[in-house]
Design a protein around this motif. Structure first.
Motif, mmCIF file in Angstrom:
data_model
loop_
_atom_site.group_PDB
_atom_site.id
_atom_site.type_symbol
_atom_site.label_atom_id
_atom_site.label_comp_id
_atom_site.label_asym_id
_atom_site.label_seq_id
_atom_site.Cartn_x
_atom_site.Cartn_y
_atom_site.Cartn_z
ATOM 1 N N ALA A 43 -8.726 0.947 -8.360
ATOM 2 C CA ALA A 43 -9.407 -0.293 -7.967
ATOM 3 C C ALA A 43 -8.427 -1.345 -7.462
ATOM 4 O O ALA A 43 -8.803 -2.235 -6.696
ATOM 5 C CB ALA A 43 -10.195 -0.845 -9.151
ATOM 6 N N ASP A 44 -7.154 -1.239 -7.867
ATOM 7 C CA ASP A 44 -6.150 -2.235 -7.480
ATOM 8 C C ASP A 44 -5.317 -1.817 -6.275
ATOM 9 O O ASP A 44 -4.471 -2.575 -5.812
ATOM 10 C CB ASP A 44 -5.201 -2.512 -8.653
ATOM 11 C CG ASP A 44 -5.915 -3.147 -9.829
ATOM 12 O OD1 ASP A 44 -6.955 -3.794 -9.621
ATOM 13 O OD2 ASP A 44 -5.426 -2.972 -10.974
ATOM 14 N N ARG A 45 -5.528 -0.614 -5.773
ATOM 15 C CA ARG A 45 -4.725 -0.143 -4.637
ATOM 16 C C ARG A 45 -5.053 -0.954 -3.390
ATOM 17 O O ARG A 45 -6.204 -1.203 -3.076
ATOM 18 C CB ARG A 45 -4.985 1.345 -4.368
ATOM 19 C CG ARG A 45 -4.355 2.217 -5.399
ATOM 20 C CD ARG A 45 -4.444 3.674 -5.042
ATOM 21 N NE ARG A 45 -3.855 4.456 -6.116
ATOM 22 C CZ ARG A 45 -4.244 5.653 -6.449
ATOM 23 N NH1 ARG A 45 -5.208 6.258 -5.786
ATOM 24 N NH2 ARG A 45 -3.671 6.283 -7.441
ATOM 25 N N LYS A 46 -4.014 -1.317 -2.688
ATOM 26 C CA LYS A 46 -4.181 -2.094 -1.462
ATOM 27 C C LYS A 46 -4.034 -1.184 -0.254
ATOM 28 O O LYS A 46 -3.399 -0.139 -0.327
ATOM 29 C CB LYS A 46 -3.132 -3.207 -1.413
ATOM 30 C CG LYS A 46 -3.300 -4.219 -2.522
ATOM 31 C CD LYS A 46 -2.279 -5.319 -2.411
ATOM 32 C CE LYS A 46 -2.476 -6.312 -3.541
ATOM 33 N NZ LYS A 46 -1.462 -7.362 -3.515
ATOM 34 N N GLY B 19 0.730 -1.249 0.000
ATOM 35 C CA GLY B 19 0.000 0.000 0.000
ATOM 36 C C GLY B 19 0.762 1.303 0.000
ATOM 37 O O GLY B 19 0.148 2.347 -0.230
ATOM 38 N N VAL B 20 2.046 1.326 0.272
ATOM 39 C CA VAL B 20 2.750 2.605 0.416
ATOM 40 C C VAL B 20 3.446 2.977 -0.881
ATOM 41 O O VAL B 20 4.321 2.260 -1.364
ATOM 42 C CB VAL B 20 3.774 2.579 1.568
ATOM 43 C CG1 VAL B 20 4.540 3.891 1.640
ATOM 44 C CG2 VAL B 20 3.080 2.304 2.890
ATOM 45 N N ASN C 211 -0.032 3.834 -3.135
ATOM 46 C CA ASN C 211 0.679 3.476 -4.352
ATOM 47 C C ASN C 211 0.095 4.244 -5.536
ATOM 48 O O ASN C 211 -1.008 3.962 -5.990
ATOM 49 C CB ASN C 211 0.604 1.977 -4.597
ATOM 50 C CG ASN C 211 1.469 1.541 -5.753
ATOM 51 O OD1 ASN C 211 1.768 2.307 -6.662
ATOM 52 N ND2 ASN C 211 1.881 0.283 -5.715
ATOM 53 N N ILE C 212 0.843 5.191 -6.033
ATOM 54 C CA ILE C 212 0.358 6.064 -7.100
ATOM 55 C C ILE C 212 0.401 5.382 -8.463
ATOM 56 O O ILE C 212 -0.209 5.853 -9.411
ATOM 57 C CB ILE C 212 1.171 7.379 -7.159
ATOM 58 C CG1 ILE C 212 2.664 7.081 -7.390
ATOM 59 C CG2 ILE C 212 0.961 8.192 -5.907
ATOM 60 C CD1 ILE C 212 3.514 8.303 -7.619
ATOM 61 N N TYR C 213 1.095 4.265 -8.578
ATOM 62 C CA TYR C 213 1.220 3.579 -9.853
ATOM 63 C C TYR C 213 0.103 2.564 -10.075
ATOM 64 O O TYR C 213 -0.128 2.148 -11.206
ATOM 65 C CB TYR C 213 2.586 2.896 -9.967
ATOM 66 C CG TYR C 213 3.711 3.898 -9.918
ATOM 67 C CD1 TYR C 213 3.899 4.807 -10.949
ATOM 68 C CD2 TYR C 213 4.545 3.973 -8.819
ATOM 69 C CE1 TYR C 213 4.908 5.759 -10.895
ATOM 70 C CE2 TYR C 213 5.568 4.914 -8.762
ATOM 71 C CZ TYR C 213 5.734 5.799 -9.805
ATOM 72 O OH TYR C 213 6.730 6.737 -9.749
ATOM 73 N N ALA C 214 -0.562 2.156 -9.027
ATOM 74 C CA ALA C 214 -1.637 1.170 -9.154
ATOM 75 C C ALA C 214 -2.939 1.877 -9.536
ATOM 76 O O ALA C 214 -3.183 3.016 -9.135
ATOM 77 C CB ALA C 214 -1.824 0.422 -7.837
ATOM 78 N N LEU C 215 -3.755 1.196 -10.312
ATOM 79 C CA LEU C 215 -5.081 1.717 -10.606
ATOM 80 C C LEU C 215 -5.851 1.812 -9.299
ATOM 81 O O LEU C 215 -5.641 1.008 -8.386
ATOM 82 C CB LEU C 215 -5.813 0.799 -11.584
ATOM 83 C CG LEU C 215 -5.173 0.645 -12.969
ATOM 84 C CD1 LEU C 215 -5.885 -0.435 -13.760
ATOM 85 C CD2 LEU C 215 -5.201 1.975 -13.705
#
Length: 178
Positions: free
Chosen positions: A136-139, A81-82, A130-134
């Motif tokens: 909907a996919d962010r944890k 998540g970070v 996490n700025i690179y994850a979509l």
């Protein structure tokens, strides 16, 4: 015996028996190093004027002095998540000195922010998702800190829902970003 080591200890004690708005103002000033959000200022002012409900967390900054056992970081694992940190990446600490170095954008500041928040540093540091994850996919943020208290190995699971763990406030971290 006076066990106050910092002006923040005196401020915290001063606000203990004060109205909720003043407790909140002092607590927030301590937590943010004086950078209180405008919306929070308005909430505190509304409590002062109209006695509206106000959530106030009080911290006993001096209580960290009670711990006589030595505390040492052993490792910090970024589970998820970070910002741009790799999932399940572990940073191990030396009992003497740990130097974290790397290229720009490699995660040094992300780890510093985590340590700052876990230990309740002087100034709140925003933990970025996490700025690179979509979206909907962010944890969710998940971090595991292993430390040694006296002779006992302990683990703290941290999710950024609280600013610090009281026991870890006594740790004195020196991190050089190179």
């Amino acid at each position: 015996m006076n066990n106050k080591n910092h002006a923040k200890d005196y401020l915290s004690e001063f606000s203990n028996n004060k109205p909720e708005w003043l407790k909140a103002l002092v607590k927030d000033a301590i937590e943010t190093n004086g950078s209180i959000a405008e919306s929070r200022k308005n909430e505190i002012f509304e409590n002062l004027l109209n006695d509206t409900p106000l959530q106030v967390q009080t911290y006993n900054l001096s209580s960290a002095q009670q711990y006589s056992q030595k505390l040492l970081f052993e490792s910090l694992t970024h589970v998820s998540g970070v910002n741009a940190l790799c999932e399940n990446q572990t940073m191990k600490f030396s009992p003497d000195l740990t130097v974290l170095y790397g290229l720009n954008g490699s995660g040094k500041s992300g780890y510093f922010r985590i340590l700052n928040e876990v230990c309740g540093g002087n100034q709140k540091k925003e933990i970025l998702l996490n700025i690179y994850a979509l979206e909907a996919d962010r944890k969710a943020i998940s971090v595991e800190v292993k430390y040694l208290q006296g002779k006992t190995h302990k683990t703290l699971n941290w999710d950024n829902s609280n600013r610090h763990c009281q026991i870890l406030m006594v740790l004195k971290c020196l991190i050089h970003l190179i």
